[in-house]
Scaffold this motif. Structure first.
Motif, PDB file in Angstrom:
ATOM      1  N   SER A 299      -9.902 -25.736   3.531  1.00 36.73           N
ATOM      2  CA  SER A 299     -11.057 -25.449   3.602  1.00 36.73           C
ATOM      3  C   SER A 299     -12.179 -25.452   2.657  1.00 36.73           C
ATOM      4  O   SER A 299     -12.012 -24.592   1.463  1.00 36.73           O
ATOM      5  CB  SER A 299     -11.187 -23.868   4.120  1.00 36.73           C
ATOM      6  N   THR A 300     -13.146 -26.496   2.820  1.00 35.86           N
ATOM      7  CA  THR A 300     -13.797 -26.499   1.367  1.00 35.86           C
ATOM      8  C   THR A 300     -15.486 -26.271   1.771  1.00 35.86           C
ATOM      9  O   THR A 300     -15.864 -27.290   2.537  1.00 35.86           O
ATOM     10  CB  THR A 300     -13.746 -27.865   0.690  1.00 35.86           C
ATOM     11  N   LEU A 301     -15.944 -25.274   1.320  1.00 31.53           N
ATOM     12  CA  LEU A 301     -17.460 -25.035   1.729  1.00 31.53           C
ATOM     13  C   LEU A 301     -17.521 -24.720   3.237  1.00 31.53           C
ATOM     14  O   LEU A 301     -18.483 -25.120   3.907  1.00 31.53           O
ATOM     15  CB  LEU A 301     -18.215 -25.916   1.305  1.00 31.53           C
ATOM     16  N   VAL A 302     -16.589 -24.183   3.892  1.00 36.41           N
ATOM     17  CA  VAL A 302     -16.617 -24.156   5.324  1.00 36.41           C
ATOM     18  C   VAL A 302     -16.486 -22.376   5.849  1.00 36.41           C
ATOM     19  O   VAL A 302     -17.315 -22.118   6.523  1.00 36.41           O
ATOM     20  CB  VAL A 302     -15.367 -24.765   5.907  1.00 36.41           C
TER      21      VAL A 302
ATOM     22  N   GLU B 168     -14.850 -22.193  -1.900  1.00 33.11           N
ATOM     23  CA  GLU B 168     -15.696 -21.641  -1.032  1.00 33.11           C
ATOM     24  C   GLU B 168     -16.731 -20.924  -1.977  1.00 33.11           C
ATOM     25  O   GLU B 168     -16.744 -20.521  -2.917  1.00 33.11           O
ATOM     26  CB  GLU B 168     -15.180 -20.399  -0.121  1.00 33.11           C
ATOM     27  N   HIS B 169     -17.912 -20.883  -1.348  1.00 34.14           N
ATOM     28  CA  HIS B 169     -19.521 -20.190  -1.852  1.00 34.14           C
ATOM     29  C   HIS B 169     -18.783 -18.679  -1.902  1.00 34.14           C
ATOM     30  O   HIS B 169     -18.486 -18.150  -0.787  1.00 34.14           O
ATOM     31  CB  HIS B 169     -20.457 -20.584  -1.309  1.00 34.14           C
TER      32      HIS B 169
ATOM     33  N   PRO C  40     -21.892 -19.959  -7.754  1.00 35.88           N
ATOM     34  CA  PRO C  40     -20.815 -19.415  -7.703  1.00 35.88           C
ATOM     35  C   PRO C  40     -19.692 -19.812  -6.586  1.00 35.88           C
ATOM     36  O   PRO C  40     -20.076 -19.963  -5.420  1.00 35.88           O
ATOM     37  CB  PRO C  40     -20.885 -17.951  -7.388  1.00 35.88           C
ATOM     38  N   LEU C  41     -18.638 -20.278  -6.937  1.00 37.82           N
ATOM     39  CA  LEU C  41     -17.360 -20.733  -6.131  1.00 37.82           C
ATOM     40  C   LEU C  41     -16.129 -20.067  -6.498  1.00 37.82           C
ATOM     41  O   LEU C  41     -16.118 -19.660  -7.585  1.00 37.82           O
ATOM     42  CB  LEU C  41     -17.242 -22.219  -6.234  1.00 37.82           C
ATOM     43  N   THR C  42     -15.380 -19.821  -5.381  1.00 42.44           N
ATOM     44  CA  THR C  42     -13.994 -19.627  -5.536  1.00 42.44           C
ATOM     45  C   THR C  42     -13.086 -20.501  -5.258  1.00 42.44           C
ATOM     46  O   THR C  42     -13.486 -21.231  -4.081  1.00 42.44           O
ATOM     47  CB  THR C  42     -13.771 -18.265  -4.783  1.00 42.44           C
TER      48      THR C  42
ATOM     49  N   ILE D 284     -23.912 -19.272   4.647  1.00 41.95           N
ATOM     50  CA  ILE D 284     -24.066 -17.895   4.146  1.00 41.95           C
ATOM     51  C   ILE D 284     -23.695 -17.995   2.414  1.00 41.95           C
ATOM     52  O   ILE D 284     -22.633 -18.093   2.197  1.00 41.95           O
ATOM     53  CB  ILE D 284     -23.189 -16.877   4.697  1.00 41.95           C
ATOM     54  N   CYS D 285     -24.620 -17.836   1.433  1.00 44.65           N
ATOM     55  CA  CYS D 285     -24.249 -18.403   0.077  1.00 44.65           C
ATOM     56  C   CYS D 285     -23.607 -17.052  -0.477  1.00 44.65           C
ATOM     57  O   CYS D 285     -22.905 -17.308  -1.648  1.00 44.65           O
ATOM     58  CB  CYS D 285     -25.328 -18.598  -0.596  1.00 44.65           C
ATOM     59  N   ASN D 286     -23.802 -15.943   0.156  1.00 43.94           N
ATOM     60  CA  ASN D 286     -23.106 -14.533  -0.480  1.00 43.94           C
ATOM     61  C   ASN D 286     -21.992 -13.919   0.173  1.00 43.94           C
ATOM     62  O   ASN D 286     -21.913 -12.711   0.015  1.00 43.94           O
ATOM     63  CB  ASN D 286     -24.424 -13.785  -0.940  1.00 43.94           C
ATOM     64  N   ARG D 287     -21.419 -14.559   1.045  1.00 46.40           N
ATOM     65  CA  ARG D 287     -20.186 -14.080   1.801  1.00 46.40           C
ATOM     66  C   ARG D 287     -19.099 -13.795   0.775  1.00 46.40           C
ATOM     67  O   ARG D 287     -18.615 -14.376  -0.147  1.00 46.40           O
ATOM     68  CB  ARG D 287     -19.872 -14.999   2.737  1.00 46.40           C
ATOM     69  N   PRO D 288     -18.454 -12.342   1.062  1.00 51.56           N
ATOM     70  CA  PRO D 288     -17.255 -11.957   0.149  1.00 51.56           C
ATOM     71  C   PRO D 288     -16.061 -12.748   0.671  1.00 51.56           C
ATOM     72  O   PRO D 288     -15.077 -11.703   1.367  1.00 51.56           O
ATOM     73  CB  PRO D 288     -17.272 -10.563   0.470  1.00 51.56           C
ATOM     74  N   THR D 289     -15.919 -13.849   0.690  1.00 51.46           N
ATOM     75  CA  THR D 289     -14.906 -14.513   1.324  1.00 51.46           C
ATOM     76  C   THR D 289     -13.286 -14.192   1.072  1.00 51.46           C
ATOM     77  O   THR D 289     -12.291 -14.059   1.845  1.00 51.46           O
ATOM     78  CB  THR D 289     -14.937 -16.081   1.189  1.00 51.46           C
ATOM     79  N   VAL D 290     -13.226 -13.991  -0.552  1.00 52.75           N
ATOM     80  CA  VAL D 290     -12.059 -13.518  -0.844  1.00 52.75           C
ATOM     81  C   VAL D 290     -11.475 -12.280  -0.312  1.00 52.75           C
ATOM     82  O   VAL D 290     -10.337 -11.977   0.002  1.00 52.75           O
ATOM     83  CB  VAL D 290     -11.730 -13.613  -2.696  1.00 52.75           C
TER      84      VAL D 290
END
Ligand SMILES: C[S@@+](CC[C@H](N)C(=O)[O-])C[C@H]1O[C@@H](n2cnc3c(N)ncnc32)[C@H](O)[C@@H]1O
Length: 223
Positions: free
Chosen positions: A124-127, A155-156, A215-217, A183-189
């Motif tokens: 999953s890249t930028l998804v 991810e962003h 910011p990317l993780t 959504i540029c500020n999602r807490p994906t981790v």
């Protein structure tokens, strides 16, 4: 193993989907828009990450196919999931150019038409920053992964700097409309951990792009 038929369609999952016309335009401008960012480190980052792909690989939200060139030759199978028709057309063209064998599948990440425990690597890249229901997508990823499977991601995420995070918050809606739901500020981790993934990730900066998407993780999540 028999693959599962998806009941929901991608459009049913979106409360306020961007217009089809805008999504078509987005598919045309996507590669030129990210070109500088790709040159400024993203291409190398994709290559390093995808060097770890193995076995049966499923990429969600494959977009225009910027990852295709980076998959190792030794993978057993490549399935490219993409719900947006205009993106899928560009994906098919890129696949042909690279002469790589892969199956393109129309499905949202929230409802993967794949059997339980049938996948070694999900990419999953930028998804996950774009899907409507990230927890549901993560549960689907967990379902299709084999017990020793892995999720590889770029991810962003929300900025750690308070100033940049405030900019992301303020520009969220405008950017979401521009970028087709992103959504540029999602807490994906944090969402991954809440869905019982063990996550090893690094925070990096996406140079060559507007500051709110810097910011990317980048990392690997396992069950
Ligand atoms: C920012 S683009 C990233 C494309 C590609 N992964 C890359 O790294 O360049 C986001 C992609 O996610 C797709 N997408 C949007 N909603 C989705 C969903 N619910 N499930 C899967 N993919 C989705 C979009 O159509 C688009 O191709």
């Amino acid at each position: 193993m028999t693959e599962i038929a998806c009941i929901e369609s991608s459009t049913e999952l979106q409360a306020r989907p961007p217009s089809a016309a805008w999504l078509r335009i987005l598919s045309l401008i996507y590669d030129p828009f990210v070109w500088l960012g790709e040159m400024a480190g993203m291409r190398r980052r994709r290559s390093t990450l995808l060097g770890g792909a193995r076995g049966r690989v499923v990429e969600i939200g494959a977009g225009t196919g910027l990852n295709i060139a980076h998959y190792p030759d030794g993978i057993a199978e490549l399935v490219l999931i993409e719900p947006e028709p205009a993106m899928r057309r560009r994906l098919a063209r890129r696949l042909q150019r690279h002469a790589r064998v892969a199956r393109i599948v129309d499905a949202p990440a929230e409802c993967l038409p794949l059997a339980d425990a049938s996948v070694d690597t999900v990419v999953s890249t930028l998804v996950l920053c774009t899907v409507d229901e990230p927890e549901r997508a993560l549960r689907e990823i967990a379902r299709v992964l084999r017990p020793d499977g892995q999720l590889l991601f770029i991810e962003h995420v929300r900025a750690s700097s308070r100033f940049l995070a405030a900019c992301q918050d303020n520009l969220l809606e405008a950017w979401r409309r521009f970028a087709g739901g992103f959504i540029c500020n999602r807490p994906t981790v944090e969402l991954m951990r809440a869905c019982d993934f063990t996550v090893a990730a690094d925070d990096v900066v996406w140079h060559g792009m507007p500051a709110i998407v810097h910011p990317l993780t980048v990392g690997r999540a396992t069950r």
